[in-house]
Structure formats: C-alpha cells, structure tokens
Design an enzyme around this catalytic site. Structure first.
Site, PDB file in Angstrom:
ATOM      1  CB  ALA A  18       3.333 108.990  -3.605  1.00  9.45           C
ATOM      2  N   GLY A  53      17.058 103.454   2.627  1.00  8.52           N
ATOM      3  CA  GLY A  53      16.440 102.014   2.103  1.00  8.52           C
ATOM      4  C   GLY A  53      14.935 102.225   2.223  1.00  8.52           C
ATOM      5  CD  GLU A 119      18.001 103.196   7.615  1.00  4.62           C
ATOM      6  OE1 GLU A 119      17.066 103.725   7.984  1.00  4.62           O
ATOM      7  OE2 GLU A 119      18.351 102.962   6.562  1.00  4.62           O
ATOM      8  CG  HIS A 248      18.338 113.046   8.821  1.00  2.00           C
ATOM      9  ND1 HIS A 248      19.439 112.717   9.334  1.00  2.00           N
ATOM     10  CD2 HIS A 248      17.909 111.826   8.232  1.00  2.00           C
ATOM     11  CE1 HIS A 248      19.587 111.412   9.107  1.00  2.00           C
ATOM     12  NE2 HIS A 248      18.681 110.675   8.346  1.00  2.00           N
ATOM     13  NE  ARG A 294      15.658 109.482  10.405  1.00  2.00           N
ATOM     14  CZ  ARG A 294      15.187 109.257   9.042  1.00  2.00           C
ATOM     15  NH1 ARG A 294      14.147 110.071   8.665  1.00  2.00           N
ATOM     16  NH2 ARG A 294      15.932 108.383   8.201  1.00  2.00           N
ATOM     17  CG  HIS A 355      15.034 114.407   6.625  1.00  2.00           C
ATOM     18  ND1 HIS A 355      15.447 114.375   5.714  1.00  2.00           N
ATOM     19  CD2 HIS A 355      14.548 113.003   6.975  1.00  2.00           C
ATOM     20  CE1 HIS A 355      15.680 113.007   4.844  1.00  2.00           C
ATOM     21  NE2 HIS A 355      14.962 112.129   5.895  1.00  2.00           N
ATOM     22  NE  ARG A 390      10.102 109.865   7.674  1.00  2.00           N
ATOM     23  CZ  ARG A 390      11.484 109.320   7.157  1.00  2.00           C
ATOM     24  NH1 ARG A 390      11.606 108.110   6.795  1.00  2.00           N
ATOM     25  NH2 ARG A 390      12.450 110.183   7.023  1.00  2.00           N
TER      26      ARG A 390
END
Length: 527
Positions: A18, A53, A119, A248, A294, A355, A390
């Site tokens: 960012a 990714g 994923e 995670h 997750r 995470h 997320r």
C-alpha cells in the site's frame, strides 16, 4: 544529515504494497513524497511474507462471483460499495501497477498464459502467484521502482510516534478552535540520531500494516504492533471492526518468535488436514472441508486439539497435491526441511496463529479517513471489504487498490501549493524531550510485552467468552495506565514507543470485542 524539522507534500508511513503503491503513484504525478520505514530497509512489513497470491480474474470469473465469495467469507458483514469497487476495479489496478509499472514476474503456464490458482473460499481459479513467494516478488518489484524515483525521499529506521493534528498540537487558538480537525504530519523517532523529528505534511497516508505481534503466536513481522491504529485513535480518527482478528489455520508448528505461514494455496492445490489419530476431520465441520473460509478451518482445528489433547494437526500435501512440491512451494519446502520435515514425503505439523486484522482506521473508497488530511490503505485501514472475515488473497489487492486510490484523490485535491499555511506550520511545536536521562529498562519492557501477548492469546484469542474479555479489559486498562506514567519518565526511544503503541492497540481491540455481543466470523464468542 536529516534535519530535525522538515516539510513534505505527502508523508507515507509504511512501505509495504500500500505504501509503495501510494508513493509511486503520487511521485509519478510530480508530488514530493517522503516514505518512512521503521526498519533498516523498505521490506520489514508483512507484504514480503505473503505466500499465496493476489486476486485477479479469469475467463470463468466475474465481479459478481468474486463479490459473492467475499461476502460469504465475510459473513455478509461487508460494505457492499467497497466490495463492488474491488471486484470491478481491482483487475485494472493489477494491470496498471503490477503488470505495466512494476512488471512483476507472475507464474505462467507452459503455453505462456497467466497461471491462476484457487484457495479456500474461492469458487473459481482467479489468484495470481509467484510460486509461494508472491508477496516477496511484488515487494521487490515495487521497491525497485521506489528506489530510483527522484520524487521519493526514503527515510529508514524511522518510527512514527504520534500523528500531528491541529486540535492537539497547534499552539495557536485560531487553529485549535476550528471544528475541522486536520492531520498535518507526524512526530517521528529517528533511530540514527536517537531523537524525535517533526515532519509536517499536506497529506499523510497511513500504511503501517497489521497488529499480529500483540498476540503470543503470529505469522506477522516484528513491526506489526498496531502502531497506526494507536496513533489514529489518539488523533481522533474513527476506527471500526477491531474485534475481527483473523487467525490463519495453518502455521508451521515449531518454536519461533514468528510462526512460519503454510499458505492457503497448499490446501487450494489439494492438501488435506488430519488429526493426530489420522482422521480427516474437516467434513465434520463444513461441507467445503479444507477449502472452507479461514475462520471455520481455524475453529475446527482448535476443536480437534481440545478433543485429542495434542499440540498440532497435520497438513498432508505429499499424498494429495499432484505437483512437484519443491517447485510449486519452494519457500515452504525449504523452511519445513530446516525443521526436519520433508513435505514431499510427510505431513506438515500445523497450528493456528494470529494473522490479519479485518478492521482498522475507517476509510472510504478513496482512502480518506474521518480526520481531514489523513488517509489509510492496506491492513491498517477498514474499508469494509472484509467484513467479519477476510477471503484469502484479497489483502494484497486491497492494499494495491486503496494505495492507488489515495494517491489519485490527493492529486485531485492538490491546488499547486502547500495546503498548510505558514502560520499553521509555525504553530506546530517540535517534540519536547523530557529532562530525564534514564533510558528504557529491557526487563520492564520485555515483561510488559509478555503480559500483553499472553493476555491477548488467552483471553482475546480464537474463542472468546465474557469472563475472558472482561479480564483482558481490566488487565490491559491497568497496564495502559502504568505505561502512560512510564512513557513520560524516560527519554523517548523506539522500544518505548513500540510498547506504548502495542499496549494501546491491545486495549482498544479488546474494548471493541467486549462491546460486540454478537458472535460472527473472526469474533467467535462461545457464550
């Protein structure tokens, strides 16, 4: 020699995807940018650690499909305009910045087409990769562009202490009485001179990353202590969704200050989870099994550990991924070998770890916060994209897109001259150094960090209850009070600033969790 007081058009605090994106886009438009990194280089943040990714698109994909996956993973708590913006405009940002500007060498098929993987939580293959070091490849490409840009001033070993705001830091009443509180830069500790500096800026962009290091077990770098959160909160900017901390599900089970991430992509390529008894357990928790979002996989693993009394579960890629693991996941393969595990032959021992922070400084789609002149992008920002959890590989894209958005908005607002009048600049006093000469006591700082991390892990971790949250709230409130006194009694240094930020972040995150009685996504309340 860097002056103790300086003025810049735009101050960017943080140098991940960012921060570098914002700096490059602004500098390309002719603006003077000062880019800060708290480490000795520009890559001490989490961007370089991202393995899996970055979300892109494919022939079988559409903005509607991606939006559905994001909303499902986020428990329908997402901000729809932010989701729509990323789904529609995200691919353009990837093409403009990563393909054309930075020329990131993404993986390709034997035919020369972009290789796209899938994923957990994704319905289709849409994720760009560079083996299992995608973040490192992106970071290196962006840093290369930053280092050669004549309009970017790079200042490493600089730790932001406080955001400068007219209501709090101006010495003139004409600015303090104004209804519009304005961010005008930051106090910054210079580790090279051991003195605080004053950096005034027309606009400030917070890109300080996450807060994983306030937990005992985390995949985050040592710089991820929530410093931007603490500073923005003190300055009066609105923060939101702080209780939604994503753990995670699969970090390598080994002794280390930072847990090594076993990418979501390993499960995306077919790896399966087994408990200590050799049972594939995910079917008991979700029909998507290992490809569930997750938060679901994380709680399933915790539940299995509680049932079996074991320290870890096992991720088997050797028997279920139909690829050369040394080629597809070279970084993970090498790290596992270092701790005595050959992932091409044996299952990998894994445990959950803190995470990603789904909340942060509230911003709109242009990156503007509620504090005039302050922008935020990346993990420090709460765009509303992630909601309560997320979706994998959306974080790099969010940082890229909102870094670009912030730069475009600042450029549009610029009128060709400084946004800070000289009278306002002169009214901002430099940091007043305490007359005391005592430096920090490492024993005290280490003990306080241990208290913060154990408190957050045990009481504010994966599964929360009211008694646990109340205990965390009381303990952190008391520690915050003590640290306020301690902070004033010694000469300012990086260690004391980091501790102060970390403790305050832990406290406001816990406060948010205690207030939210609804169990949703990453904020899982057993009661």
């Amino acid at each position: 020699m860097t002056p103790t007081r300086m003025k810049t058009e735009v101050l960017v605090i943080g140098s991940g995807i960012a921060g570098c994106t914002a700096a490059i886009c602004l500098a390309d438009k002719g603006h003077e940018v000062t880019l800060l990194s708290s480490g000795a280089s520009l890559d001490n943040g989490n961007t370089a650690l991202a393995q899996g990714g970055i979300v892109y698109s494919s022939n079988e994909d559409s903005p509607e499909k991606l939006a559905k996956d994001i909303a499902t993973a986020g428990w329908e708590y997402n901000y729809e305009p932010a989701v729509r913006h990323l789904c529609e405009d995200g691919p353009r940002a990837v093409e403009k910045i990563l393909f054309e500007r930075a020329q990131v060498p993404f993986d390709r098929t034997d035919k020369g087409d972009l290789y796209l993987t899938k994923e957990g939580g994704h319905a289709v293959h849409r994720i760009l990769t560079c083996a299992d070091y995608t973040g490192r490849a992106i970071q290196d490409s962006l840093v290369k562009e930053v280092l050669i840009h004549p309009n970017i001033r790079i200042l490493c070993n600089r730790t932001a202490i406080d955001l400068l705001a007219t209501r709090h830091h101006s010495t003139k009443l004409e600015f303090r009485y104004q209804l519009n509180n304005q961010c005008v830069g930051a106090y910054v500790f210079n580790a090279e001179t051991n003195e605080p500096n004053t950096i005034l800026a027309d606009y400030t962009v917070l890109c300080t990353g996450g807060l994983g290091q306030i937990f005992l077990h985390t995949t985050n770098t040592s710089a991820s202590i929530g410093s931007g959160m603490a500073m923005a909160h003190r300055a009066g900017a609105t923060v939101m969704n702080l209780e939604y901390i994503q753990f995670h599900p699969t970090s390598l089970f080994h002794r280390a200050d930072r847990k090594f991430l076993i990418s979501e992509a390993v499960r995306g390529e077919g790896a399966r989870l087994f408990n200590a008894k050799g049972e594939r357990f995910m079917a008991r928790y979700d029909e998507r099994m290992e490809l569930a979002p997750r938060d679901i996989v994380t709680r399933a693993i915790v539940d299995e550990l509680l049932k079996t009394g074991e320290d870890c579960v096992f991720l088997d890629a050797a028997n279920y991924v139909n690829q050369d693991l040394r080629k597809r996941f070279p970084t993970i393969h090498q790290k596992c070998k270092e701790v005595g595990v050959d992932m091409s032959k044996n299952p990998i021992p894994v445990v959950p770890a803190a995470h990603y922070s789904c909340g942060g400084v509230l911003v709109d789609n242009r990156g503007r916060s509620t504090l005039d002149g302050l922008y935020a992008a990346g993990e420090i920002a709460c765009t509303g994209l992630h909601g309560a959890n997320r979706l994998a590989s959306t974080s790099l894209l969010e940082g890229l897109l909102w870094g670009m958005n912030a730069a475009e908005d600042i450029h549009e607002r610029y009128e060709g001259s400084s946004q800070l009048c000289q009278r306002l600049q002169d009214s901002i006093a430099d940091w007043i150094t305490s007359g005391r000469t005592e430096m920090e006591d490492p024993a005290l700082i280490n003990q306080d960090w241990a208290t913060i991390r154990h408190t957050m892990w045990n009481y504010m971790g994966i599964m929360r209850t009211t008694p646990r949250l109340e205990r965390a709230f009381e303990d952190l409130r008391n520690l915050n009070k003590r640290l306020h006194s301690f902070y004033k009694s010694i000469r300012v240094c990086k260690e004391s600033v980091d501790l102060f930020h970390g403790c305050q972040t832990a406290y406001i995150v816990t406060t948010a969790a205690l207030r939210n009685k609804t169990s949703r996504g990453c904020h899982f309340r057993k009661d």
